[in-house]
Scaffold this motif. Structure first.
Motif, PDB file in Angstrom:
ATOM      1  N   ALA A   1      52.552  43.522  46.694  1.00 15.34           N
ATOM      2  CA  ALA A   1      52.583  42.663  45.512  1.00 15.34           C
ATOM      3  C   ALA A   1      51.227  41.977  45.372  1.00 15.34           C
ATOM      4  O   ALA A   1      50.532  41.764  46.373  1.00 15.34           O
ATOM      5  CB  ALA A   1      53.683  41.607  45.657  1.00 15.34           C
ATOM      6  N   PRO A   2      50.825  41.617  44.160  1.00  8.79           N
ATOM      7  CA  PRO A   2      49.505  41.001  43.991  1.00  8.79           C
ATOM      8  C   PRO A   2      49.328  39.720  44.790  1.00  8.79           C
ATOM      9  O   PRO A   2      48.242  39.465  45.318  1.00  8.79           O
ATOM     10  CB  PRO A   2      49.417  40.748  42.482  1.00  8.79           C
ATOM     11  CG  PRO A   2      50.813  40.855  41.968  1.00  8.79           C
ATOM     12  CD  PRO A   2      51.513  41.803  42.870  1.00  8.79           C
ATOM     13  N   TRP A   3      50.387  38.914  44.922  1.00  6.46           N
ATOM     14  CA  TRP A   3      50.252  37.655  45.667  1.00  6.46           C
ATOM     15  C   TRP A   3      50.100  37.888  47.169  1.00  6.46           C
ATOM     16  O   TRP A   3      49.611  37.038  47.880  1.00  6.46           O
ATOM     17  CB  TRP A   3      51.436  36.724  45.391  1.00  6.46           C
ATOM     18  CG  TRP A   3      52.763  37.413  45.374  1.00  6.46           C
ATOM     19  CD1 TRP A   3      53.565  37.683  46.429  1.00  6.46           C
ATOM     20  CD2 TRP A   3      53.434  37.918  44.205  1.00  6.46           C
ATOM     21  NE1 TRP A   3      54.704  38.321  46.025  1.00  6.46           N
ATOM     22  CE2 TRP A   3      54.659  38.479  44.661  1.00  6.46           C
ATOM     23  CE3 TRP A   3      53.147  37.950  42.842  1.00  6.46           C
ATOM     24  CZ2 TRP A   3      55.573  39.078  43.788  1.00  6.46           C
ATOM     25  CZ3 TRP A   3      54.046  38.538  41.979  1.00  6.46           C
ATOM     26  CH2 TRP A   3      55.241  39.090  42.446  1.00  6.46           C
TER      27      TRP A   3
ATOM     28  N   ARG B   1      32.072  37.205  47.817  1.00  6.83           N
ATOM     29  CA  ARG B   1      31.896  38.306  48.773  1.00  6.83           C
ATOM     30  C   ARG B   1      33.215  38.976  49.132  1.00  6.83           C
ATOM     31  O   ARG B   1      33.277  39.796  50.061  1.00  6.83           O
ATOM     32  CB  ARG B   1      31.179  37.804  50.026  1.00  6.83           C
ATOM     33  CG  ARG B   1      29.729  37.446  49.758  1.00  6.83           C
ATOM     34  CD  ARG B   1      28.946  37.142  51.022  1.00  6.83           C
ATOM     35  NE  ARG B   1      29.330  35.856  51.610  1.00  6.83           N
ATOM     36  CZ  ARG B   1      29.898  35.709  52.790  1.00  6.83           C
ATOM     37  NH1 ARG B   1      30.180  36.769  53.523  1.00  6.83           N
ATOM     38  NH2 ARG B   1      30.195  34.508  53.258  1.00  6.83           N
ATOM     39  N   VAL B   2      34.278  38.642  48.383  1.00  5.37           N
ATOM     40  CA  VAL B   2      35.552  39.349  48.497  1.00  5.37           C
ATOM     41  C   VAL B   2      35.958  39.785  47.096  1.00  5.37           C
ATOM     42  O   VAL B   2      36.045  38.961  46.183  1.00  5.37           O
ATOM     43  CB  VAL B   2      36.665  38.463  49.101  1.00  5.37           C
ATOM     44  CG1 VAL B   2      37.950  39.285  49.260  1.00  5.37           C
ATOM     45  CG2 VAL B   2      36.241  37.877  50.433  1.00  5.37           C
ATOM     46  N   TRP B   3      36.151  41.081  46.916  1.00  4.33           N
ATOM     47  CA  TRP B   3      36.640  41.624  45.657  1.00  4.33           C
ATOM     48  C   TRP B   3      38.030  42.196  45.875  1.00  4.33           C
ATOM     49  O   TRP B   3      38.353  42.685  46.966  1.00  4.33           O
ATOM     50  CB  TRP B   3      35.737  42.739  45.146  1.00  4.33           C
ATOM     51  CG  TRP B   3      34.335  42.341  44.833  1.00  4.33           C
ATOM     52  CD1 TRP B   3      33.794  41.088  44.793  1.00  4.33           C
ATOM     53  CD2 TRP B   3      33.245  43.241  44.520  1.00  4.33           C
ATOM     54  NE1 TRP B   3      32.467  41.132  44.457  1.00  4.33           N
ATOM     55  CE2 TRP B   3      32.092  42.442  44.293  1.00  4.33           C
ATOM     56  CE3 TRP B   3      33.135  44.621  44.405  1.00  4.33           C
ATOM     57  CZ2 TRP B   3      30.862  43.009  43.954  1.00  4.33           C
ATOM     58  CZ3 TRP B   3      31.913  45.180  44.075  1.00  4.33           C
ATOM     59  CH2 TRP B   3      30.792  44.378  43.847  1.00  4.33           C
ATOM     60  N   LEU B   4      38.845  42.144  44.823  1.00  4.45           N
ATOM     61  CA  LEU B   4      40.189  42.711  44.882  1.00  4.45           C
ATOM     62  C   LEU B   4      40.322  43.750  43.777  1.00  4.45           C
ATOM     63  O   LEU B   4      39.940  43.495  42.630  1.00  4.45           O
ATOM     64  CB  LEU B   4      41.249  41.613  44.698  1.00  4.45           C
ATOM     65  CG  LEU B   4      41.186  40.426  45.668  1.00  4.45           C
ATOM     66  CD1 LEU B   4      42.254  39.397  45.306  1.00  4.45           C
ATOM     67  CD2 LEU B   4      41.343  40.881  47.119  1.00  4.45           C
ATOM     68  N   THR B   5      40.870  44.899  44.129  1.00  2.00           N
ATOM     69  CA  THR B   5      40.984  45.993  43.153  1.00  2.00           C
ATOM     70  C   THR B   5      42.426  46.439  42.974  1.00  2.00           C
ATOM     71  O   THR B   5      43.116  46.746  43.951  1.00  2.00           O
ATOM     72  CB  THR B   5      40.124  47.200  43.589  1.00  2.00           C
ATOM     73  OG1 THR B   5      38.751  46.810  43.581  1.00  2.00           O
ATOM     74  CG2 THR B   5      40.299  48.372  42.647  1.00  2.00           C
ATOM     75  N   GLU B   6      42.859  46.479  41.731  1.00  2.00           N
ATOM     76  CA  GLU B   6      44.182  46.994  41.363  1.00  2.00           C
ATOM     77  C   GLU B   6      44.077  48.494  41.115  1.00  2.00           C
ATOM     78  O   GLU B   6      43.218  48.949  40.367  1.00  2.00           O
ATOM     79  CB  GLU B   6      44.665  46.290  40.088  1.00  2.00           C
ATOM     80  CG  GLU B   6      45.935  46.877  39.481  1.00  2.00           C
ATOM     81  CD  GLU B   6      47.116  46.827  40.424  1.00  2.00           C
ATOM     82  OE1 GLU B   6      47.619  47.913  40.800  1.00  2.00           O
ATOM     83  OE2 GLU B   6      47.540  45.713  40.773  1.00  2.00           O
TER      84      GLU B   6
ATOM     85  N   ASN C   1      35.325  44.945  49.337  1.00  2.00           N
ATOM     86  CA  ASN C   1      36.230  45.241  48.225  1.00  2.00           C
ATOM     87  C   ASN C   1      37.537  45.766  48.799  1.00  2.00           C
ATOM     88  O   ASN C   1      37.564  46.842  49.396  1.00  2.00           O
ATOM     89  CB  ASN C   1      35.618  46.280  47.284  1.00  2.00           C
ATOM     90  CG  ASN C   1      36.536  46.593  46.107  1.00  2.00           C
ATOM     91  OD1 ASN C   1      37.233  45.707  45.621  1.00  2.00           O
ATOM     92  ND2 ASN C   1      36.536  47.831  45.653  1.00  2.00           N
ATOM     93  N   VAL C   2      38.605  45.011  48.614  1.00  2.00           N
ATOM     94  CA  VAL C   2      39.907  45.395  49.152  1.00  2.00           C
ATOM     95  C   VAL C   2      40.752  45.978  48.023  1.00  2.00           C
ATOM     96  O   VAL C   2      41.054  45.296  47.044  1.00  2.00           O
ATOM     97  CB  VAL C   2      40.645  44.188  49.769  1.00  2.00           C
ATOM     98  CG1 VAL C   2      41.907  44.666  50.492  1.00  2.00           C
ATOM     99  CG2 VAL C   2      39.745  43.422  50.717  1.00  2.00           C
ATOM    100  N   LYS C   3      41.115  47.228  48.166  1.00  5.35           N
ATOM    101  CA  LYS C   3      41.987  47.857  47.176  1.00  5.35           C
ATOM    102  C   LYS C   3      43.431  47.491  47.515  1.00  5.35           C
ATOM    103  O   LYS C   3      43.874  47.686  48.654  1.00  5.35           O
ATOM    104  CB  LYS C   3      41.787  49.364  47.160  1.00  5.35           C
ATOM    105  CG  LYS C   3      40.344  49.766  46.890  1.00  5.35           C
ATOM    106  CD  LYS C   3      40.185  51.214  46.533  1.00  5.35           C
ATOM    107  CE  LYS C   3      40.452  51.435  45.061  1.00  5.35           C
ATOM    108  NZ  LYS C   3      40.136  52.827  44.655  1.00  5.35           N
ATOM    109  N   LYS C   4      44.141  46.959  46.546  1.00  7.83           N
ATOM    110  CA  LYS C   4      45.515  46.532  46.776  1.00  7.83           C
ATOM    111  C   LYS C   4      46.389  47.740  47.096  1.00  7.83           C
ATOM    112  O   LYS C   4      46.415  48.720  46.361  1.00  7.83           O
ATOM    113  CB  LYS C   4      46.072  45.816  45.538  1.00  7.83           C
ATOM    114  CG  LYS C   4      47.512  45.320  45.728  1.00  7.83           C
ATOM    115  CD  LYS C   4      47.973  44.488  44.564  1.00  7.83           C
ATOM    116  CE  LYS C   4      48.283  45.315  43.354  1.00  7.83           C
ATOM    117  NZ  LYS C   4      49.428  46.249  43.557  1.00  7.83           N
ATOM    118  N   GLY C   5      47.101  47.647  48.216  1.00  8.64           N
ATOM    119  CA  GLY C   5      47.982  48.746  48.601  1.00  8.64           C
ATOM    120  C   GLY C   5      49.024  49.041  47.543  1.00  8.64           C
ATOM    121  O   GLY C   5      49.538  48.134  46.882  1.00  8.64           O
TER     122      GLY C   5
END
Length: 261
Positions: free
Chosen positions: A125-127, A148-153, A117-121
């Motif tokens: 930018a989201p892209w 197996r890859v999650w993205l967190t805002e 799970n990668v938390k967006k810095g």
């Protein structure tokens, strides 16, 4: 919609086990898949304040949660050397937002075969999260397609001591084909707002959560504590454990409307 929830930091066994038992019962009653989250080390602190119980003791407590309640575990990793031992307990390795561009850390986490799970810095930018996915897939081909890859805002920096949430970022990141999660509690942080300690406003959590669920998300991230005002980390923005039922019921009602449409 699944839930990632638990106290921000592992302060002691009692807080973790109490929170896990309550969340487990609540999510069973509501039909929500729960990933229990707590961090053994809060390495990204504004000041040299309490960080948690450390990796060895933290993993022991998280393993007890997993064994006793049968819950999947999510926790942070900060260094490449932590990834393999943490993966022996955790089902999901989380990359903190400040480290979301660290290639070696992303790839070491992916090499364990666990979900990452990668938390967006706050500075990204989201892209730009496409780059994180590509780094992971260099060592774990097909990980994004396989879920197996999650993205967190978790909000973006806006001047000093403020975060804003760009709701279209949830739409942008879903285009990558990965589950997208909204972090409702870190999004109301006020970084370094309290003389070297991060502040926040938990009263805003329900509003941000409702907006994100209405946009459309795959998962919801909420840090919660039996007595958040006395938590060692994120005291101002963690949700009171006693308020979680009403909050999750709201989320489910909105999520159901979105699915129907």
């Amino acid at each position: 919609m699944f839930l990632i929830a638990g106290p921000c930091a592992i302060e002691n066994r009692e807080v973790v086990m109490t929170t896990a038992e309550t969340l487990n019962r609540l999510c069973y009653d509501l039909g929500i898949t729960l990933y229990f989250k707590s961090s053994f080390d809060k390495a990204n602190r504004t000041s040299a304040s309490a960080r948690g119980v450390g990796m060895d003791e933290g993993l022991r407590i998280l393993q007890e949660v997993k064994t006793q309640f049968g819950l999947p575990i999510l926790t942070d990793v900060h260094e490449t050397i932590q990834c393999a031992p943490v993966a022996e307990v955790a089902d999901v390795l989380q990359i903190p937002a400040f480290l979301s561009r660290q290639t070696d850390l992303l790839q070491a986490a992916a090499a364990t075969g666990r979900i990452v799970n990668v938390k967006k810095g706050q500075f990204m930018a989201p892209w730009d999260m496409r780059g994180a996915i590509e780094k992971i897939e260099q060592v774990a081909p097909g990980a994004a397609k396989e879920g197996r890859v999650w993205l967190t805002e978790r909000g973006s920096s806006f001047g000093y001591g403020r975060l804003v949430v760009d709701m279209p970022s949830l739409v942008e990141m879903r285009r990558f084909g990965c589950p997208v999660i909204f972090d409702a509690t870190h999004s109301v942080q006020q970084p370094s707002a309290q003389t070297g300690v991060t502040g926040g406003n938990r009263e805003l959590v329900p509003y941000m959560m409702r907006a994100a669920v209405a946009v459309g998300i795959d998962g919801l991230f909420i840090e919660t504590h039996p007595d958040p005002d006395h938590a060692i980390s994120d005291a101002a923005n963690q949700v009171r454990l006693s308020d979680m039922k009403a909050l999750l019921q709201q989320a489910l009602e909105i999520d159901l409307l979105i699915v129907k449409r």
